[in-house]
Design an enzyme around this catalytic site. Sequence first.
Site, PDB file in Angstrom:
ATOM      1  N   LYS A 197      -5.275 -64.932  34.099  1.00 21.71           N
ATOM      2  CA  LYS A 197      -6.410 -65.049  33.170  1.00 21.71           C
ATOM      3  C   LYS A 197      -6.416 -63.812  32.276  1.00 21.71           C
ATOM      4  CE  LYS A 197     -11.487 -65.488  33.332  1.00 21.71           C
ATOM      5  NZ  LYS A 197     -12.648 -65.605  34.249  1.00 21.71           N
ATOM      6  N   SER A 225     -15.314 -69.703  33.350  1.00 26.27           N
ATOM      7  CA  SER A 225     -14.565 -69.201  32.217  1.00 26.27           C
ATOM      8  C   SER A 225     -13.048 -69.219  32.414  1.00 26.27           C
ATOM      9  CB  SER A 225     -15.015 -67.768  31.911  1.00 26.27           C
ATOM     10  OG  SER A 225     -14.775 -66.931  33.040  1.00 26.27           O
ATOM     11  N   SER A 234     -16.827 -68.747  37.848  1.00 22.09           N
ATOM     12  CA  SER A 234     -15.724 -68.956  36.897  1.00 22.09           C
ATOM     13  C   SER A 234     -14.390 -69.378  37.487  1.00 22.09           C
ATOM     14  CB  SER A 234     -15.490 -67.689  36.080  1.00 22.09           C
ATOM     15  OG  SER A 234     -16.375 -67.696  35.006  1.00 22.09           O
TER      16      SER A 234
HETATM   17  N1  GLN Z   1     -20.587 -69.350  33.659  1.00 21.95           N
HETATM   18  C1  GLN Z   1     -21.047 -68.111  34.215  1.00 21.95           C
HETATM   19  C2  GLN Z   1     -21.396 -67.139  33.116  1.00 21.95           C
HETATM   20  O1  GLN Z   1     -21.249 -67.507  32.006  1.00 21.95           O
HETATM   21  C3  GLN Z   1     -20.028 -67.541  35.136  1.00 21.95           C
HETATM   22  C4  GLN Z   1     -18.966 -66.783  34.468  1.00 21.95           C
HETATM   23  C5  GLN Z   1     -18.043 -66.086  35.399  1.00 21.95           C
HETATM   24  O2  GLN Z   1     -18.063 -66.324  36.618  1.00 21.95           O
HETATM   25  N2  GLN Z   1     -17.286 -65.188  34.834  1.00 21.95           N
HETATM   26  O3  GLN Z   1     -21.822 -66.052  33.346  1.00 21.95           O
END
Ligand code: GLN
Length: 493
Positions: free
Chosen positions: A89, A164, A188
């Site tokens: 990532k 994400s 994420s």
């Molecule tokens: N969707 C969540 C956020 O936007 C989780 C993101 C993540 O785990 N990096 O914060």
Amino acid sequence: MKKEAEPPLPSRNLPSFTSFRDIRQLLQEKAISCQDVVQYYLANIREKQQLGAFLEVYEAEALAQAAEIDRKLALGTAGRLAGMVIGLKDVLCHQNHSLQGGSQILDSFKSQFTATAVQRLLGEDVIIIGRQNCDEFAMGSSTENSSFFTTRNAANPEHVPGGSSGGSAVAVQAHMCTASLGSDTGGSIRQPAAFCGLVGMKPTYSRISRYGLIAYASSFDVIGTLTHTVEDAALLTEIMAGPDEYDSTASQQPVPAYSTLLSAQSEPRKIAYLQNTLDHQGIHPDIKEKTEQALEQLRQQGHAVSPIDFPLLEYVLPTYYILTMAEASSNLSRFDGVRYGHRSAEGNTMEAMYKKTRTEAFGEEVQRRIMLGTFVLSASYYDAYYTKAQKVRRLLQNATCNLLEEYDFIVLPTTPTPAFKLGDKATPIEMYLADLFTVQASIAGVTAISVPVGDSYEGLPIGLQIIGGAFKESDLFNFAEHFLNRQATNQPK
Ligand code: GLN
């Protein structure tokens, strides 16, 4: 486990493979080489470019690495991950490689060192095939916040892959690499794994060093894996975990050999499921149905499965978003145009240059979070929001940990709905609701895994989340492995 679409055959009619176990077996039989494995993934990457999983592919480098590992295999000196091909990532440092956190603000930035987690895998001869798309600075639930392009779900390209770590999920889903490393702050890894039919593992907070991970919300961030099998997740986690002199927050607790403990006899367990997640108004009927089926299977497998109410559920999202935005506003202050990446050509004073740079290069969602985070940390509102959210975090943490004293695992859906359509979530709040079931484990800092439990009637994958106690990864892997194996055996052919 659900029957997967057969991966396409590698170019010279080699046998196909999905997991590292398959690859290792074929390498041992000398039916394939590491270079074949890389060629196979490169062919898939080229063929499925329109899915937008990768930001960059290290074709020549991966092939050279493979050739080197083939030599080591012949000499019998190869590491434990010889033949495993992974993607990173775009939030993980990899020395002398570009790193942007899915953002324009890190334009032309190159890592000067390698993240500890990545370094440990390289030490065992993993091959890195490329850098994967994600929401900007890991803020989002669909990968639509990437400043580059949108990633599409291979199960249906009109739908999002989740976020994400969306690029990392699709890369594994569509057989472009064996596994991906992602980061999980509030879901994420688990949420895209659920949307793409994969195993998504979030270890306990501090289990894996965060050295070399771009910080989003430092008291939540965890590095983890997206894989087809629990075994691959266990092996990668076991190699990455453990103390690190570069991250004083990394736990000193010894790391069990997770992958070798998988086949240990699984005892009947005490499992709690959160009834109010299933009765929630936002839950999709197919998710409810699959979760109930999974609970029934767990009962049939001899586990004690009890419904419990978790009345604090309504506080998880506000608590998570207040705290992570506060931490993000502080963490992202380092991107100012002076030290890294993009710098605005306009602005005659230092302050004007900062403002222009950050206005030009941060996307809308990142700007929103920096502003809200700064607001909740401002002197007049600090106690009303930040201090209060910290107190609620403690309550949620205590409630979750108390449950995990009484029960071995908490089971709930990973997501309220299957993968939604691209562009479907019109407001930030709608998008934040996609994280309703994943943030609890992040707030509590405990470990959680998402495992595939079949498809919706529309053919979109569905995930079941299993939450375990802090540093109980070994139990969690073992339980998830047995659950999936038994499920696969009982599946109608
Ligand atoms: N969707 C969540 C956020 O936007 C989780 C993101 C993540 O785990 N990096 O914060």
